[in-house]
Every structure is written in C-alpha cells, then in structure tokens.
Design a protein around this motif. Structure first.
Motif, PDB file in Angstrom:
ATOM      1  N   ALA A   1      15.788  20.014  -8.639  1.00 38.92           N
ATOM      2  CA  ALA A   1      15.765  19.114  -7.456  1.00 38.92           C
ATOM      3  C   ALA A   1      14.520  18.260  -7.369  1.00 38.92           C
ATOM      4  O   ALA A   1      14.620  17.252  -6.617  1.00 38.92           O
ATOM      5  CB  ALA A   1      15.994  20.233  -6.262  1.00 38.92           C
ATOM      6  N   VAL A   2      13.240  18.981  -7.514  1.00 38.43           N
ATOM      7  CA  VAL A   2      12.065  18.191  -7.252  1.00 38.43           C
ATOM      8  C   VAL A   2      12.046  17.045  -8.000  1.00 38.43           C
ATOM      9  O   VAL A   2      11.806  15.880  -7.540  1.00 38.43           O
ATOM     10  CB  VAL A   2      11.030  19.254  -7.860  1.00 38.43           C
ATOM     11  N   ARG A   3      12.586  16.983  -9.207  1.00 37.46           N
ATOM     12  CA  ARG A   3      12.652  15.826 -10.103  1.00 37.46           C
ATOM     13  C   ARG A   3      13.656  14.758  -9.771  1.00 37.46           C
ATOM     14  O   ARG A   3      13.187  13.647  -9.800  1.00 37.46           O
ATOM     15  CB  ARG A   3      13.109  16.268 -11.572  1.00 37.46           C
TER      16      ARG A   3
ATOM     17  N   ALA B   1      11.045  16.327   0.983  1.00 42.69           N
ATOM     18  CA  ALA B   1      11.663  17.546   0.415  1.00 42.69           C
ATOM     19  C   ALA B   1      11.270  18.364  -1.003  1.00 42.69           C
ATOM     20  O   ALA B   1      11.125  19.516  -1.014  1.00 42.69           O
ATOM     21  CB  ALA B   1      13.044  16.707  -0.129  1.00 42.69           C
ATOM     22  N   VAL B   2      10.391  17.583  -1.641  1.00 40.49           N
ATOM     23  CA  VAL B   2       9.591  17.865  -2.762  1.00 40.49           C
ATOM     24  C   VAL B   2       8.626  18.907  -2.355  1.00 40.49           C
ATOM     25  O   VAL B   2       8.505  20.293  -2.792  1.00 40.49           O
ATOM     26  CB  VAL B   2       8.863  16.823  -3.640  1.00 40.49           C
TER      27      VAL B   2
ATOM     28  N   LEU C   1       2.234  19.797  -9.916  1.00 42.30           N
ATOM     29  CA  LEU C   1       2.343  20.883  -9.276  1.00 42.30           C
ATOM     30  C   LEU C   1       3.851  21.443  -9.753  1.00 42.30           C
ATOM     31  O   LEU C   1       3.991  22.849  -9.975  1.00 42.30           O
ATOM     32  CB  LEU C   1       2.532  20.687  -7.745  1.00 42.30           C
ATOM     33  N   CYS C   2       4.776  20.590  -9.796  1.00 40.37           N
ATOM     34  CA  CYS C   2       6.105  20.934 -10.293  1.00 40.37           C
ATOM     35  C   CYS C   2       6.122  21.763 -11.825  1.00 40.37           C
ATOM     36  O   CYS C   2       6.756  22.644 -12.052  1.00 40.37           O
ATOM     37  CB  CYS C   2       7.141  20.055 -10.442  1.00 40.37           C
ATOM     38  N   VAL C   3       5.047  20.948 -12.639  1.00 38.58           N
ATOM     39  CA  VAL C   3       5.143  21.531 -13.980  1.00 38.58           C
ATOM     40  C   VAL C   3       4.469  22.771 -13.997  1.00 38.58           C
ATOM     41  O   VAL C   3       4.721  23.825 -14.958  1.00 38.58           O
ATOM     42  CB  VAL C   3       4.136  20.386 -14.854  1.00 38.58           C
ATOM     43  N   CYS C   4       3.342  22.986 -13.223  1.00 33.38           N
ATOM     44  CA  CYS C   4       2.791  24.435 -13.160  1.00 33.38           C
ATOM     45  C   CYS C   4       3.768  25.485 -12.649  1.00 33.38           C
ATOM     46  O   CYS C   4       3.889  26.535 -13.301  1.00 33.38           O
ATOM     47  CB  CYS C   4       1.638  24.321 -12.228  1.00 33.38           C
TER      48      CYS C   4
ATOM     49  N   GLY D   1       0.790  -1.156  -0.038  1.00 32.93           N
ATOM     50  CA  GLY D   1      -0.048  -0.017  -0.013  1.00 32.93           C
ATOM     51  C   GLY D   1       0.839   1.197   0.039  1.00 32.93           C
ATOM     52  O   GLY D   1       0.389   2.185  -0.558  1.00 32.93           O
ATOM     53  N   TRP D   2       2.002   1.391   0.645  1.00 26.19           N
ATOM     54  CA  TRP D   2       2.610   2.473   0.967  1.00 26.19           C
ATOM     55  C   TRP D   2       3.445   2.813  -0.499  1.00 26.19           C
ATOM     56  O   TRP D   2       3.666   3.877  -0.850  1.00 26.19           O
ATOM     57  CB  TRP D   2       3.764   2.663   1.876  1.00 26.19           C
ATOM     58  N   GLN D   3       3.697   1.881  -1.215  1.00 23.68           N
ATOM     59  CA  GLN D   3       4.332   2.018  -2.353  1.00 23.68           C
ATOM     60  C   GLN D   3       3.269   2.596  -3.583  1.00 23.68           C
ATOM     61  O   GLN D   3       3.623   3.621  -4.329  1.00 23.68           O
ATOM     62  CB  GLN D   3       4.734   0.763  -3.087  1.00 23.68           C
ATOM     63  N   GLU D   4       2.119   2.184  -3.455  1.00 20.28           N
ATOM     64  CA  GLU D   4       1.138   2.753  -4.248  1.00 20.28           C
ATOM     65  C   GLU D   4       0.702   4.411  -3.920  1.00 20.28           C
ATOM     66  O   GLU D   4       0.702   5.064  -4.952  1.00 20.28           O
ATOM     67  CB  GLU D   4      -0.360   2.060  -4.155  1.00 20.28           C
ATOM     68  N   GLY D   5       0.739   4.533  -2.303  1.00 22.93           N
ATOM     69  CA  GLY D   5       0.533   5.933  -2.246  1.00 22.93           C
ATOM     70  C   GLY D   5       1.819   6.687  -2.438  1.00 22.93           C
ATOM     71  O   GLY D   5       1.552   8.103  -3.051  1.00 22.93           O
ATOM     72  N   THR D   6       3.051   6.056  -2.556  1.00 23.40           N
ATOM     73  CA  THR D   6       4.252   7.168  -2.973  1.00 23.40           C
ATOM     74  C   THR D   6       3.899   7.396  -4.441  1.00 23.40           C
ATOM     75  O   THR D   6       4.267   8.468  -4.934  1.00 23.40           O
ATOM     76  CB  THR D   6       5.470   6.221  -2.687  1.00 23.40           C
ATOM     77  N   LEU D   7       3.638   6.466  -5.275  1.00 25.10           N
ATOM     78  CA  LEU D   7       3.442   6.821  -6.743  1.00 25.10           C
ATOM     79  C   LEU D   7       2.374   7.786  -7.121  1.00 25.10           C
ATOM     80  O   LEU D   7       2.794   8.683  -7.614  1.00 25.10           O
ATOM     81  CB  LEU D   7       3.120   5.392  -7.628  1.00 25.10           C
ATOM     82  N   THR D   8       1.401   7.721  -6.392  1.00 23.88           N
ATOM     83  CA  THR D   8       0.218   8.446  -6.340  1.00 23.88           C
ATOM     84  C   THR D   8       0.706  10.017  -5.828  1.00 23.88           C
ATOM     85  O   THR D   8       0.445  10.913  -6.810  1.00 23.88           O
ATOM     86  CB  THR D   8      -1.011   8.313  -5.638  1.00 23.88           C
ATOM     87  N   ARG D   9       1.311  10.164  -4.789  1.00 19.81           N
ATOM     88  CA  ARG D   9       1.653  11.197  -4.562  1.00 19.81           C
ATOM     89  C   ARG D   9       2.719  12.050  -5.131  1.00 19.81           C
ATOM     90  O   ARG D   9       2.959  13.068  -5.372  1.00 19.81           O
ATOM     91  CB  ARG D   9       2.312  11.348  -3.021  1.00 19.81           C
ATOM     92  N   ALA D  10       3.588  10.965  -5.714  1.00 19.06           N
ATOM     93  CA  ALA D  10       4.849  11.522  -6.649  1.00 19.06           C
ATOM     94  C   ALA D  10       4.224  12.217  -7.943  1.00 19.06           C
ATOM     95  O   ALA D  10       4.585  13.245  -8.395  1.00 19.06           O
ATOM     96  CB  ALA D  10       5.878  10.766  -7.063  1.00 19.06           C
ATOM     97  N   ALA D  11       3.120  11.855  -8.507  1.00 21.22           N
ATOM     98  CA  ALA D  11       2.613  12.253  -9.814  1.00 21.22           C
ATOM     99  C   ALA D  11       1.822  13.263  -9.377  1.00 21.22           C
ATOM    100  O   ALA D  11       1.950  14.465 -10.309  1.00 21.22           O
ATOM    101  CB  ALA D  11       1.307  11.005 -10.256  1.00 21.22           C
TER     102      ALA D  11
END
Length: 402
Positions: free
Chosen positions: A70-72, A111-112, A51-54, A36-46
């Motif tokens: 640095a964000v990437r 950090a992101v 937001l970074c693109v904006c 589950g935590w891996q799925e949450g990580t991928l979702t939050r990263a996307a």
C-alpha cells in the motif's frame, strides 16, 4: 546496483516485500520540476520510501507485506501527481491544474505516514511523539475530543510541554512508555491521520478562497476593459463631463478638454438642453473614460503597495496575498468611474459640478484610492483564512511552543 533493485528511467524498482536483501543505493529523486510543492513531494516520497525499505526488513508477516504494498501504491500516486516522468506539455498542464494534484500528493503522503506508523516499532513511534503531538495541536481544535485524547496520552507518557496527570506522580520508565505506545498504537495512528485530514481541509478552504478572489479579479478586470472600450467607441454614451455655471454662463468640462462658455439653462429649456448636448458631444474625447480608469488604477496600485506593510505573509503556496493585492487594481478603476458617475448625477449633497479637468482627474484619484474601503474587508477575511491554516510557522495561543 544490487540485483534485487533495478532502475529504469530514473525510477527505483524495489524488490518485493519480504525479501531480505537491502538495495545498495536508491535511484534518482526525479525532477527538477516546475513548482515548489512538486519538489517537496518528490523529496518527501523518497524519504518515506527509504523508511518503507527499512520496515520491510523487519516485517515479514502478511500484514507487513500488505502495508508495504500500500505504501508503494501511495508513493507512486504522489509522484505521478508531482508530474514525474511526464512530457513538458503534460507538466505544463499539471501546473495549470495544480490544486487537485496538490491534494492528491498530500493525501497520499499522509496515508503513507499513517501506514508507516503502523509498521514502525513502538520505540520509534515513541521518539516521534513530540512531533506528532505538535502536528495534532496545530490542526485540531482544542475542544476536539481527538486532540484531548492525544494530549492525555502524551501526559501519561511524560512528553515535555504537557503537564502530567494529577494521579501520575513519577515519570513512567521507557519500557512502560513503549508498552503504552504499543497498546494505543491504533488510537495514535487514527488521531494523527485525522489531524492530517484537517490540515488538508484547511488547504482546500484556502485554495477555494484564493480561487474566489482570482475569479473576482478577472471579472472586474474584464468589466474595466469593457468600460474602456465603450468609452473609446462611444464616448457620448457615458460622458465623464460636468457643466459648471459661473457669472451667467456655463461651460462643459471633461477630463481631457473643456468647451467655450455658453448661455446657462434658462428661459426656454429645450433649445438650451439641446445646445448643452451638442457642446458635450463636441467636448468629450474617446480617451476620457480610459484616463479616469488609469488614474483610478494608479491610485489603487499605491493603496496595494501601502497595504503590503499590513500583510504577515504565509508559507502556504497558493499566493493569496498576491491575489488580494491584484484585486485592488481593477477595483480602483471601477470605483473611480462609479464615483465620478455619482458626482455627475449630483448624488452627493452640497457637492456641485467640478470646474476644471484637473479637478475631475483629482477626484478620480480619490475614488480610485477609496476602493480600499471595500477591499479592506476582503483583506481581513483573507488574513483570517491564512491564520486558520495552522502550520508550523504559527504559534497557537495557549499551547506551549516546541
């Protein structure tokens, strides 16, 4: 897809920071992955990547490009920790050592978020202030100067739920709020980052305690198995037998059998002692110790089921309540063995030898359930550790709920 963004193996490669063209769409999130935590990580990263693109379209200066890069890097590290793009064998290995990987994912996502707070306009940061305030209150102690400073700033901004400062009689205008946020941006980011670090340390303490419980459970299980094997191979080494005396005769009573009556120890003790040893050797069975441990384990399982009603549960992913319940099982087997060993050695004053095999099994049941006296203290400590992880599902006394 736009020529400025390409997708290889499900990964989205964004254009360099500072280019004006916005990608038409994003690539796949990746996964599904095993935990589950891996799925949450991928979702939050996307989400953070969007937001970074904006932010890229707004910040074309040097600092903005540096923070976007640095964000990437942090997002790539978080996705790597989640096992994206790995082979099945590699993913299994990642799951088995998920503790450090979870810390890697969480710390990089934190950090992101800190970098994005530095990039976002002050008006956007102002809109996030209630959530940031709640995050700081959840993970920093009320006496922490960082939390106190953040709450003072929230009062000056007129954030709901925080009483205004005495000298502030009117709520500041939105322009004044934006200006205050811009002036205190560095302080806001530093305090929020400190709260995120405190949240990560809470998770580390929780995982450390869970690992201690799991390690103890494994060692106790190995000990119980070793005792059972000893009983099967050398039943006379530690016989779970008693020698009650009644009406001038004695008999050997074991968990699975009992001997014929024989003369009690009197007169010449050495022949009688040898006779008693022979009778114990004839009566003891290899499965005696195994039966005692199974009965103790069964009683401990009942105690674990009864203890579930006192567990509050947790949204944390480490499964500490399950580890605490599992600890009771080998403890029940061990305490049943040790309790009968104490009875056999007449350690308890006034409690004589047990008369029947049923009594031996019954006392094993009592001692197996009695492990609750020891594990109850561990349960209490586990609940304290869980409560110290002040997540969104815990309301802190003395603070207003959001």
């Amino acid at each position: 897809m736009s020529a400025t963004a390409r997708q290889d193996d499900g990964q989205l490669h964004m254009p360099p920071c500072g280019e004006h063209t916005v990608p038409l769409r994003f690539g796949a999130l990746g996964g599904p992955v095993g935990v589950g935590w891996q799925e949450g990580t991928l979702t939050r990263a996307a989400e953070l990547e969007a937001l970074c693109v904006c932010m890229e379209q707004r910040h074309l200066h040097t600092q903005g490009r540096v923070l976007c890069g640095a964000v990437r890097r942090h997002l790539d590290a978080a996705r790597d920790a989640a096992g994206l793009g790995k082979s099945h064998l590699r993913r299994l290995f990642l799951v088995l050592r998920s503790g450090p990987l979870m810390e890697r994912a969480m710390s990089n996502l934190d950090a992101v978020e800190a970098h994005l707070l530095n990039l976002e306009p002050a008006a956007d940061v102002l809109g996030q202030m209630p959530c940031l305030l709640r995050h700081v209150q959840c993970h920093l102690h009320p006496n922490d100067p960082r939390r106190q400073e953040f709450e003072r700033l929230a009062r000056r901004l007129g954030i709901g739920g925080i009483d205004p400062l005495p000298q502030i009689t009117t709520e500041p205008s939105r322009a004044d709020q934006i200006r205050m946020v811009e002036d205190d941006r560095r302080r806001i980011v530093a305090i929020v980052r400190g709260a995120s670090s405190a949240a990560l340390r809470e998770q580390v303490r929780l995982r450390s305690f869970r690992n201690i419980v799991v390690t103890t459970t494994v060692l106790m299980t190995l000990l119980a198995i070793g005792l059972a094997i000893t009983g099967l191979t050398s039943p006379q080494l530690v016989p779970m037998c008693f020698v009650p005396e009644e009406s001038g005769s004695a008999m050997v009573v074991c968990p699975n059998a009992q001997s014929r009556p024989f003369a009690p120890l009197s007169g010449n003790p050495e022949p009688d002692a040898l006779e008693m040893d022979d009778m114990i050797g004839e009566t003891v069975r290899p499965a005696d110790l195994l039966v005692i441990e199974l009965v103790g384990l069964t009683a401990a399982a009942v105690a674990a089921a009864a203890a579930i009603r006192g567990l509050k549960g947790s949204s944390e992913r480490y499964g500490l309540p399950v580890a605490l319940a599992a600890l009771k099982l080998p403890m029940g087997a061990i305490t049943a063995f040790l309790g009968l060993l104490l009875l056999r050695g007449q350690f308890v004053p006034g409690l004589g030898a047990l008369d029947t095999s049923a009594q031996i099994v019954a006392w094993a049941l009592v001692f197996g359930y009695g492990q609750q006296l020891f594990t109850r203290l561990v349960d209490q400590q586990g609940q304290v550790v869980l409560e110290n992880v002040r997540g969104a599902d815990k309301r802190e006394t003395g603070t207003s709920s959001d």
